[in-house]
Design a protein around this motif. Structure first.
Motif, PDB file in Angstrom:
ATOM      1  N   SER A 120      45.970  40.329  45.508  1.00  0.00           N
ATOM      2  CA  SER A 120      44.622  40.310  46.066  1.00  0.00           C
ATOM      3  C   SER A 120      43.883  39.082  45.564  1.00  0.00           C
ATOM      4  CB  SER A 120      43.847  41.569  45.652  1.00  0.00           C
ATOM      5  OG  SER A 120      43.605  41.543  44.251  1.00  0.00           O
ATOM      6  N   ASP A 121      42.813  38.751  46.256  1.00  0.00           N
ATOM      7  CA  ASP A 121      41.973  37.629  45.849  1.00  0.00           C
ATOM      8  C   ASP A 121      41.460  37.844  44.432  1.00  0.00           C
ATOM      9  OD1 ASP A 121      40.189  35.288  46.230  1.00  0.00           O
ATOM     10  OD2 ASP A 121      38.614  36.805  46.213  1.00  0.00           O
ATOM     11  N   ALA A 122      41.018  39.060  44.125  1.00  0.00           N
ATOM     12  CA  ALA A 122      40.488  39.360  42.795  1.00  0.00           C
ATOM     13  C   ALA A 122      41.557  39.209  41.727  1.00  0.00           C
ATOM     14  CB  ALA A 122      39.907  40.776  42.774  1.00  0.00           C
ATOM     15  N   TRP A 123      42.781  39.662  42.018  1.00  0.00           N
ATOM     16  CA  TRP A 123      43.896  39.583  41.059  1.00  0.00           C
ATOM     17  C   TRP A 123      44.233  38.123  40.764  1.00  0.00           C
ATOM     18  CZ3 TRP A 123      48.871  37.714  40.559  1.00  0.00           C
ATOM     19  CH2 TRP A 123      49.677  38.307  39.562  1.00  0.00           C
ATOM     20  N   ILE A 124      44.304  37.301  41.808  1.00  0.00           N
ATOM     21  CA  ILE A 124      44.654  35.884  41.641  1.00  0.00           C
ATOM     22  C   ILE A 124      43.567  35.153  40.864  1.00  0.00           C
ATOM     23  CG2 ILE A 124      45.106  33.706  42.843  1.00  0.00           C
ATOM     24  CD1 ILE A 124      46.180  35.468  45.202  1.00  0.00           C
TER      25      ILE A 124
END
Length: 326
Positions: free
Chosen positions: A33-37
């Motif tokens: 996910s964008d948040a994870w990256i």
């Protein structure tokens, strides 16, 4: 008088295609996910080369911008050094392709391969050529198409890298021989081949006969990175006869925001003294330092007289740093 390798022109090139983190979210089976990256790397987007767009083509584009910035022609350059781990062909070198692309018919050109530390190694080689009198002007380029060596099923690596090129022109100038001189003041290079398995590509001409894909033990690389980057930068600063408080800008390899911030903390410097582009470019390996440096100059942050320290670590492990005054 002392001969110094002084920067006189810089430029960069990024492929047109911008790849936001959302594209990885949509990839089936990747589970990211964008948040994870962003939380693990600080990366929000990166650029990928178009189909058929090569490392040498991007290097030529960056070189042309550097020449324009310097007010020079290709014929004014004596040598080209390209740092890359993603050449167009096994041989000839990308540098000779750049030489041809710029219309140079004299001088010499060669590649340097030290992965993410490649540009630092190339700067050190260019500096040696200039101070030894073998070249008056050297075009130093970092260029990569890492999107061609990604394992698209490995969310820990494929989201981190991007493509691009940056170019810097160094010129021989007589100086007083003090730490106030413009140009490269000191270099420091290191490697330890016993750490090969921490970061490598599992293919090659003499082993598998294939290109292979990137493999990385991220936690171990991170563990080595902050310590070794701090050490090499401190060594180079000591060689240059300057200290951490004298540094105007740190221009680090743009691998990961956590590595960058961890190194800055070790230096005891605030993040506002660091040129950070990892959020927009991802990790462009050997291209990341000249890309960041070019952006810093373009935005008016890096100014004549500023003291810069650059540092990088990559596969090998290979690491090093350069201290220069703009």
């Amino acid at each position: 008088m002392t001969l110094r390798a002084v920067p006189v022109g810089i430029g960069h090139y990024l492929p047109e295609r911008v790849v936001p983190n959302a594209e990885f979210e949509a990839m089936e089976g990747l589970e990211t996910s964008d948040a994870w990256i962003k939380s693990r790397s600080g990366i929000e987007r990166r650029h990928f080369a178009a189909e058929g767009e090569t490392t040498s083509q991007m290097a030529v584009a960056a070189a042309q911008k550097a020449l324009s910035h310097a007010g020079l022609e290709a014929a004014d350059v004596d040598a080209i050094i390209v740092a890359t781990s993603t050449p167009d062909l096994t041989f000839p070198s990308v540098a000779t392709m750049v030489q041809a692309g710029l219309g140079m018919t004299k001088g010499f050109a060669f590649d340097v391969q030290a992965v993410c530390a490649g540009f630092v190694y190339a700067l050190a080689n260019a500096n040696a050529l200039i101070v030894s009198g073998q070249a008056k002007r050297v075009l130093v380029i970092g260029a990569e198409t890492f999107s061609r060596i990604m394992d698209w099923s490995d969310r820990t690596t494929c989201v981190l890298f991007g493509d691009g090129a940056g170019a810097l022109i160094l010129e021989a100038r007589e100086s007083a021989g003090t730490s106030e001189d413009h140009g490269i003041l000191a270099t420091d290079l290191n490697s330890d081949g016993s750490f090969k398995d921490l970061l490598y590509v599992d293919g090659g001409v003499s082993s598998t006969g294939t290109t292979g894909v990137l493999k990385m033990q991220g936690k171990e690389v991170f563990r080595h990175a902050v310590e070794k980057l701090t050490q090499t930068a401190s060594t180079a600063l000591e060689k240059a006869g300057v200290g951490i408080p004298d540094v105007d800008w740190v221009v680090p390899h743009q691998a990961n925001i956590r590595i960058i911030s961890g190194t800055m903390k070790k230096f005891g410097l605030p993040m506002d003294k660091c040129i950070v582009t990892v959020q927009d470019h991802g990790n462009t390996s050997a291209a990341s330092i000249p890309l960041a440096m070019s952006v810093g100059v373009q935005e008016g942050r890096i100014k004549p007289g500023d003291l810069l320290v650059t540092e990088a670590i990559g596969g090998g492990l290979a690491w090093g740093s350069v201290v220069l005054r703009w």
